[in-house]
Write an enzyme that holds these catalytic residues in place. Structure first.
Site, PDB file in Angstrom:
ATOM      1  N   ARG A  16       0.831  -1.216   0.000  1.00 52.92           N
ATOM      2  CA  ARG A  16       0.000   0.000   0.000  1.00 52.92           C
ATOM      3  C   ARG A  16       0.861   1.260   0.000  1.00 52.92           C
ATOM      4  NH1 ARG A  16      -5.633  -1.731   2.664  1.00 52.92           N
ATOM      5  NH2 ARG A  16      -6.095  -3.210   0.998  1.00 52.92           N
ATOM      6  N   ILE A  24       9.155 -15.456  15.171  1.00 56.17           N
ATOM      7  CA  ILE A  24       8.595 -15.424  16.527  1.00 56.17           C
ATOM      8  C   ILE A  24       9.702 -15.455  17.578  1.00 56.17           C
ATOM      9  CG2 ILE A  24       6.408 -16.511  15.837  1.00 56.17           C
ATOM     10  CD1 ILE A  24       7.444 -19.090  17.294  1.00 56.17           C
ATOM     11  N   ASP A  25      10.913 -15.855  17.170  1.00 55.47           N
ATOM     12  CA  ASP A  25      11.989 -16.106  18.150  1.00 55.47           C
ATOM     13  C   ASP A  25      12.567 -14.846  18.798  1.00 55.47           C
ATOM     14  OD1 ASP A  25      11.701 -18.767  17.476  1.00 55.47           O
ATOM     15  OD2 ASP A  25      13.319 -18.725  16.002  1.00 55.47           O
ATOM     16  N   MET A  28       8.901 -22.294  22.273  1.00 52.90           N
ATOM     17  CA  MET A  28       9.858 -22.174  21.167  1.00 52.90           C
ATOM     18  C   MET A  28      10.854 -21.037  21.405  1.00 52.90           C
ATOM     19  SD  MET A  28       7.604 -22.823  17.779  1.00 52.90           S
ATOM     20  CE  MET A  28       7.598 -24.430  17.012  1.00 52.90           C
ATOM     21  N   ALA A  30       4.902 -17.183  35.920  1.00 58.70           N
ATOM     22  CA  ALA A  30       5.566 -18.480  36.145  1.00 58.70           C
ATOM     23  C   ALA A  30       6.459 -18.435  37.389  1.00 58.70           C
ATOM     24  CB  ALA A  30       6.403 -18.838  34.919  1.00 58.70           C
ATOM     25  N   GLU A  31       6.542 -19.574  38.064  1.00 55.32           N
ATOM     26  CA  GLU A  31       7.416 -19.658  39.238  1.00 55.32           C
ATOM     27  C   GLU A  31       8.882 -19.738  38.801  1.00 55.32           C
ATOM     28  OE1 GLU A  31       4.391 -21.029  39.262  1.00 55.32           O
ATOM     29  OE2 GLU A  31       3.747 -19.796  40.960  1.00 55.32           O
ATOM     30  N   LYS A  37       5.994 -22.969  51.028  1.00 57.80           N
ATOM     31  CA  LYS A  37       5.442 -21.601  51.106  1.00 57.80           C
ATOM     32  C   LYS A  37       3.935 -21.579  50.853  1.00 57.80           C
ATOM     33  CE  LYS A  37       8.389 -19.738  48.185  1.00 57.80           C
ATOM     34  NZ  LYS A  37       9.243 -18.879  47.361  1.00 57.80           N
ATOM     35  N   ARG A  82       3.786 -32.598  35.397  1.00 53.88           N
ATOM     36  CA  ARG A  82       3.245 -32.810  34.059  1.00 53.88           C
ATOM     37  C   ARG A  82       4.065 -31.995  33.057  1.00 53.88           C
ATOM     38  NH1 ARG A  82       1.195 -36.272  36.475  1.00 53.88           N
ATOM     39  NH2 ARG A  82      -1.005 -36.883  36.595  1.00 53.88           N
TER      40      ARG A  82
END
Ligand code: ADP
Length: 325
Positions: free
Chosen positions: A28, A130-131, A173, A190-191, A215, A248
């Site tokens: 464009r 995306i990295d 990733m 996240a821990e 804890k 998991r």
């Protein structure tokens, strides 16, 4: 320096959300500047094989919201050889194309650098991966979308882990770069965040997880960058240290590559595309890469872009460690 009159556009290497928005922006802006555009399908493979077609502002309608790339992409080992790059140059000459836009990651921009130097053709690289592993730019197209996809996964995984009092390793990733893990880990609460740039000790990690239990944490989310090891390998190592906690694993894989681009990626695409066309209006600019630094769009010589040393944000990593406690 005469203005470039016809540009070819290709996407190469790993696809990333925002590539289509960047194609649209280039087409464009070029159209308004009186520059004709040609789409080259299948990355460098299509360049070599002559998969070239004229595209205009209508061709890029209704693509801003789409992941992947409408021009498709490829990995093309032949492009490493001069002989094949010359074939690609002959294809451009046959169409009277005197400028090239390459949207892709580090490999694709390295290929563009060779091509630009071989034949002296003006080329502009737009960082699409995306990295987020191109150090000359703060962000690459697709990174923000991928992080948001990971965030949505963390939210869902957290619900079920908390319900069962479990730990979960989520593998993300990023190849050798830990940015997807770092940004999604911090913003997802996240821990533990594990990235290839910072070595870790599995015994210390096991201690941290046990301590989280003491804890009173009801779940533990570990974001693991694929450049460290696989989630199954990490699980095995952890189970050798802690038996009492059920662990998991989730490997997110290609869902991180797809999806509709976020506002940030669409804006980056719009701004990078506009700068790419500004460069072609200037004329014979050699090989350049556009990007973003401190929220300002930049363009740098392609050699400088490719030789910028990567610098992992340790400060951010430390913040992540504190916030995960
Ligand atoms: P990405 O662009 O996502 O980093 P790759 O590293 O797979 O993806 O590179 C994409 C393509 O760029 C390669 O398949 C090849 O065609 C081309 N390429 C990569 N490095 C070079 C190079 N040094 N010279 C020429 N072409 C290259």
């Amino acid at each position: 320096m005469a203005k470039v009159e016809r540009i070819g556009i290709l996407t190469s290497g790993g696809d990333a959300p925002g590539m289509n928005a960047a194609i649209r922006a280039v087409v464009r802006c070029a159209s308004v500047a009186g520059i004709e555009c040609y789409g080259i399908d299948d990355g460098y493979t299509g360049l070599i094989e002559g998969e070239v077609h004229k595209i205009d502002s209508r061709f890029v309608s209704d693509i801003i919201q789409k992941g992947g790339t409408i021009l498709r992409t490829s990995r093309c080992p032949q492009f490493l050889e001069y002989e094949y790059r010359q074939k690609g140059y002959e294809v451009l000459q046959a169409y009277g194309i005197d400028g090239l836009v390459v949207i892709g990651g580090g490999g694709s921009l390295a290929g563009m650098n060779e091509f630009s130097k071989d034949f002296g053709i003006p080329c502009v690289g737009i960082p699409g991966t995306i990295d987020n592993d191109l150090a000359y730019t703060d962000f690459t197209l697709g990174f923000d979308t991928a992080v948001n996809t990971v965030l949505s996964a963390i939210n869902n995984v957290r619900d079920t882990m908390t319900a069962h009092n479990r730990a979960c390793i989520i593998e993300v990733m990023g190849r050798h770069c830990g940015d997807i893990a770092l940004y999604s880990g911090i913003s997802g609460g996240a821990e533990i965040i594990l990235v290839p740039e910072i070595p870790f000790n599995v015994k210390d990690l096991a201690k941290t997880i046990k301590l989280d239990r003491i804890k009173g944490k009801k779940s533990v989310i570990i974001i693991l960058a694929e450049g460290v090891c696989s989630c199954s390998e990490l699980k095995e190592q952890l189970l050798a240290e802690i038996e009492e906690i059920s662990i998991r694993t989730v490997k997110l894989g290609y869902i991180q590559r797809g999806g509709t681009p976020t506002m940030c990626d669409r804006m980056l695409a719009a701004r990078c595309g506009a700068r790419a066309v500004e460069l072609f209006i200037k004329g014979n600019i050699g090989g350049r890469a556009v990007g973003i630094k401190n929220n300002k769009i930049i363009d740098v010589d392609i050699d400088e872009a490719l030789n910028t040393e990567s610098c992992f944000d340790k400060e951010l990593y430390e913040i992540g460690k504190i916030l995960g406690k």
